[in-house]
Design a protein around this motif. Structure first.
Motif, PDB file in Angstrom:
ATOM      1  N   THR A   1       0.841  -1.188   0.000  1.00 13.16           N
ATOM      2  CA  THR A   1       0.000   0.000   0.000  1.00 13.16           C
ATOM      3  C   THR A   1       0.882   1.247   0.000  1.00 13.16           C
ATOM      4  O   THR A   1       2.099   1.170   0.227  1.00 13.16           O
ATOM      5  CB  THR A   1      -0.917   0.035   1.229  1.00 13.16           C
ATOM      6  OG1 THR A   1      -0.109   0.229   2.397  1.00 13.16           O
ATOM      7  CG2 THR A   1      -1.726  -1.246   1.360  1.00 13.16           C
ATOM      8  N   VAL A   2       0.265   2.379  -0.239  1.00 13.43           N
ATOM      9  CA  VAL A   2       1.002   3.646  -0.212  1.00 13.43           C
ATOM     10  C   VAL A   2       1.672   3.839   1.145  1.00 13.43           C
ATOM     11  O   VAL A   2       2.856   4.158   1.241  1.00 13.43           O
ATOM     12  CB  VAL A   2       0.064   4.822  -0.526  1.00 13.43           C
ATOM     13  CG1 VAL A   2       0.733   6.154  -0.225  1.00 13.43           C
ATOM     14  CG2 VAL A   2      -0.397   4.765  -1.978  1.00 13.43           C
TER      15      VAL A   2
ATOM     16  N   SER B   1      -4.392   2.139  -0.164  1.00 12.66           N
ATOM     17  CA  SER B   1      -4.517   1.516  -1.489  1.00 12.66           C
ATOM     18  C   SER B   1      -3.190   0.924  -1.933  1.00 12.66           C
ATOM     19  O   SER B   1      -2.122   1.480  -1.667  1.00 12.66           O
ATOM     20  CB  SER B   1      -4.971   2.555  -2.519  1.00 12.66           C
ATOM     21  OG  SER B   1      -6.232   3.085  -2.188  1.00 12.66           O
TER      22      SER B   1
ATOM     23  N   LEU C   1      -1.722  12.190  -1.143  1.00 11.64           N
ATOM     24  CA  LEU C   1      -2.186  10.805  -1.239  1.00 11.64           C
ATOM     25  C   LEU C   1      -2.824  10.305   0.059  1.00 11.64           C
ATOM     26  O   LEU C   1      -2.923   9.094   0.274  1.00 11.64           O
ATOM     27  CB  LEU C   1      -1.007   9.890  -1.611  1.00 11.64           C
ATOM     28  CG  LEU C   1      -0.499  10.001  -3.049  1.00 11.64           C
ATOM     29  CD1 LEU C   1       0.693   9.086  -3.251  1.00 11.64           C
ATOM     30  CD2 LEU C   1      -1.597   9.672  -4.062  1.00 11.64           C
TER      31      LEU C   1
ATOM     32  N   LYS D   1      -5.439   7.798  -0.361  1.00 10.83           N
ATOM     33  CA  LYS D   1      -4.983   6.555  -0.978  1.00 10.83           C
ATOM     34  C   LYS D   1      -3.969   5.812  -0.111  1.00 10.83           C
ATOM     35  O   LYS D   1      -3.343   4.852  -0.580  1.00 10.83           O
ATOM     36  CB  LYS D   1      -4.350   6.856  -2.339  1.00 10.83           C
ATOM     37  CG  LYS D   1      -5.318   7.432  -3.365  1.00 10.83           C
ATOM     38  CD  LYS D   1      -6.358   6.398  -3.775  1.00 10.83           C
ATOM     39  CE  LYS D   1      -7.299   6.922  -4.828  1.00 10.83           C
ATOM     40  NZ  LYS D   1      -8.281   5.907  -5.267  1.00 10.83           N
TER      41      LYS D   1
ATOM     42  N   GLN E   1      -1.069   9.400  -9.661  1.00  9.08           N
ATOM     43  CA  GLN E   1      -0.920   9.052  -8.248  1.00  9.08           C
ATOM     44  C   GLN E   1       0.359   8.259  -8.006  1.00  9.08           C
ATOM     45  O   GLN E   1       1.040   8.465  -6.995  1.00  9.08           O
ATOM     46  CB  GLN E   1      -2.137   8.255  -7.793  1.00  9.08           C
ATOM     47  CG  GLN E   1      -3.405   9.081  -7.705  1.00  9.08           C
ATOM     48  CD  GLN E   1      -4.655   8.240  -7.574  1.00  9.08           C
ATOM     49  OE1 GLN E   1      -4.641   7.021  -7.839  1.00  9.08           O
ATOM     50  NE2 GLN E   1      -5.761   8.872  -7.189  1.00  9.08           N
ATOM     51  N   ARG E   2       0.715   7.361  -8.930  1.00  7.42           N
ATOM     52  CA  ARG E   2       1.966   6.618  -8.782  1.00  7.42           C
ATOM     53  C   ARG E   2       3.170   7.548  -8.855  1.00  7.42           C
ATOM     54  O   ARG E   2       4.159   7.355  -8.154  1.00  7.42           O
ATOM     55  CB  ARG E   2       2.062   5.529  -9.858  1.00  7.42           C
ATOM     56  CG  ARG E   2       1.128   4.360  -9.630  1.00  7.42           C
ATOM     57  CD  ARG E   2       1.513   3.154 -10.473  1.00  7.42           C
ATOM     58  NE  ARG E   2       1.431   3.431 -11.898  1.00  7.42           N
ATOM     59  CZ  ARG E   2       0.335   3.256 -12.618  1.00  7.42           C
ATOM     60  NH1 ARG E   2      -0.786   2.803 -12.049  1.00  7.42           N
ATOM     61  NH2 ARG E   2       0.341   3.505 -13.918  1.00  7.42           N
TER      62      ARG E   2
ATOM     63  N   THR F   1      -0.241   0.030  -4.519  1.00 11.99           N
ATOM     64  CA  THR F   1       0.374   0.830  -5.574  1.00 11.99           C
ATOM     65  C   THR F   1      -0.201   0.484  -6.937  1.00 11.99           C
ATOM     66  O   THR F   1      -0.456   1.366  -7.771  1.00 11.99           O
ATOM     67  CB  THR F   1       1.895   0.618  -5.576  1.00 11.99           C
ATOM     68  OG1 THR F   1       2.425   1.031  -4.313  1.00 11.99           O
ATOM     69  CG2 THR F   1       2.558   1.405  -6.683  1.00 11.99           C
TER      70      THR F   1
ATOM     71  N   LEU G   1      -3.249   2.458  -8.157  1.00 12.00           N
ATOM     72  CA  LEU G   1      -3.190   3.903  -8.318  1.00 12.00           C
ATOM     73  C   LEU G   1      -3.200   4.285  -9.792  1.00 12.00           C
ATOM     74  O   LEU G   1      -2.771   3.522 -10.657  1.00 12.00           O
ATOM     75  CB  LEU G   1      -1.913   4.455  -7.666  1.00 12.00           C
ATOM     76  CG  LEU G   1      -1.715   4.188  -6.170  1.00 12.00           C
ATOM     77  CD1 LEU G   1      -0.386   4.776  -5.712  1.00 12.00           C
ATOM     78  CD2 LEU G   1      -2.873   4.751  -5.351  1.00 12.00           C
ATOM     79  N   SER G   2      -3.649   5.497 -10.070  1.00 17.44           N
ATOM     80  CA  SER G   2      -3.554   6.041 -11.421  1.00 17.44           C
ATOM     81  C   SER G   2      -2.099   6.415 -11.706  1.00 17.44           C
ATOM     82  O   SER G   2      -1.254   6.445 -10.791  1.00 17.44           O
ATOM     83  CB  SER G   2      -4.436   7.281 -11.563  1.00 17.44           C
ATOM     84  OG  SER G   2      -3.907   8.342 -10.779  1.00 17.44           O
TER      85      SER G   2
END
Length: 285
Positions: free
Chosen positions: A95-96, A128, A122, A125, A137-138, A130, A133-134
């Motif tokens: 996750t982030v 969430s 983030l 997120k 976002q990445r 990785t 992610l969009s």
């Protein structure tokens, strides 16, 4: 912004076999500024960044980054430099929050992971993975990993490649916030609007050499370049005139047209115009 230098390079050189990637490059980058590096593919931008970061050994020249030679720097120096490569570095299954906390352990005095997650936008997120992610976002997560160690210098290599316009503008705000904190940022980019929006100063590299450097508004003589006055005649014919005195030209036109000048427009060379001229001078292909 201070006048002390985060980076000083003299005669920097790097060859790959018969190819000279960096050919006698000189750089002075002040602490606290955003410095943009422009140039066509193969010009030597990424190689220069790799040398500054200590990832690539130079073949010649003198170099000081944060007061040390990156070719002989220790781990304490490495913790002072953050880098965001073009390729993503975050593990897909974590996750982030897990990723940022994991990378924080690599540094002697990391920033607070939750603070960094908030800094890059983030928070929503954090739980969430990785891989979910969009793209934008990445990329924000990559920046989080680049700054988690609290670097004095952040190197960004083509950070917004593939971004949509909204994601790019959001990323710009992130970079501005990091600069406001006093981080020195070196940015390579193909996007001239990005360079003009973010950089305090720019260098254009062509064939491994500096073709020009300076502030975006003055780069390559841009501030002294002649203006072009555009207008339309009474019959609709488009006209233009290059001049060093556009105000005088407009005044004369206003008298001739007895007031409003049809389709009046005054233009000076854009950063793109200057850039294309500079790389054309170095590489006529």
């Amino acid at each position: 912004m201070t006048t002390r230098h985060a980076v000083r390079a003299r005669g920097l050189r790097k060859r790959y076999g018969d190819v000279t990637a960096v050919d006698g490059l000189d750089l002075d980058i002040r602490q606290g500024e955003v410095f943009g590096i422009l140039g066509p593919n193969g010009a030597g931008k990424s190689t220069t960044v790799e040398i500054l970061q200590g990832h690539r050994r130079r073949d010649g020249g003198e170099l000081s980054v944060l007061g040390q030679d990156p070719g002989h720097a220790d781990r304490a120096w490495q913790a002072r430099v953050g880098i965001v490569w073009q390729d993503e570095s975050a593990p897909a299954e974590l996750t982030v929050g897990e990723t940022v906390r994991h990378f924080a352990r690599y540094y002697p005095r990391p920033r607070d992971p939750e603070e960094v997650i908030a800094l890059v936008g983030l928070e929503a997120k954090a739980a969430s993975r990785t891989k979910a992610l969009s793209g934008g976002q990445r990329r924000r997560l990559d920046v989080a990993l680049g700054v988690i160690g609290g670097p004095e210098l952040l190197l960004l290599d083509e950070p917004t490649t593939g971004f949509d316009p909204v994601a790019r503008r959001q990323f710009w705000e992130l970079i501005r916030s990091l600069a406001d904190e006093g981080t020195t940022i070196i940015l390579t980019t193909h996007y001239l609007d990005e360079a003009e929006a973010l950089a305090d100063r720019l260098a254009v590299i062509a064939d491994g050499r500096i073709a020009a450097q300076g502030e975006p508004g003055t780069l390559g003589g841009r501030a002294q370049a002649r203006a072009t006055v555009h207008w339309a005649e009474a019959d609709g014919t488009a006209r233009s005139e290059e001049t060093d005195t556009p105000t005088r030209t407009v005044t004369a036109l206003a008298q001739r047209f007895d007031g409003e000048i049809p389709e009046l427009r005054i233009a000076r060379p854009t950063l793109e115009d200057i850039y294309l001229r500079l790389i054309g001078e170095r590489d006529p292909r």
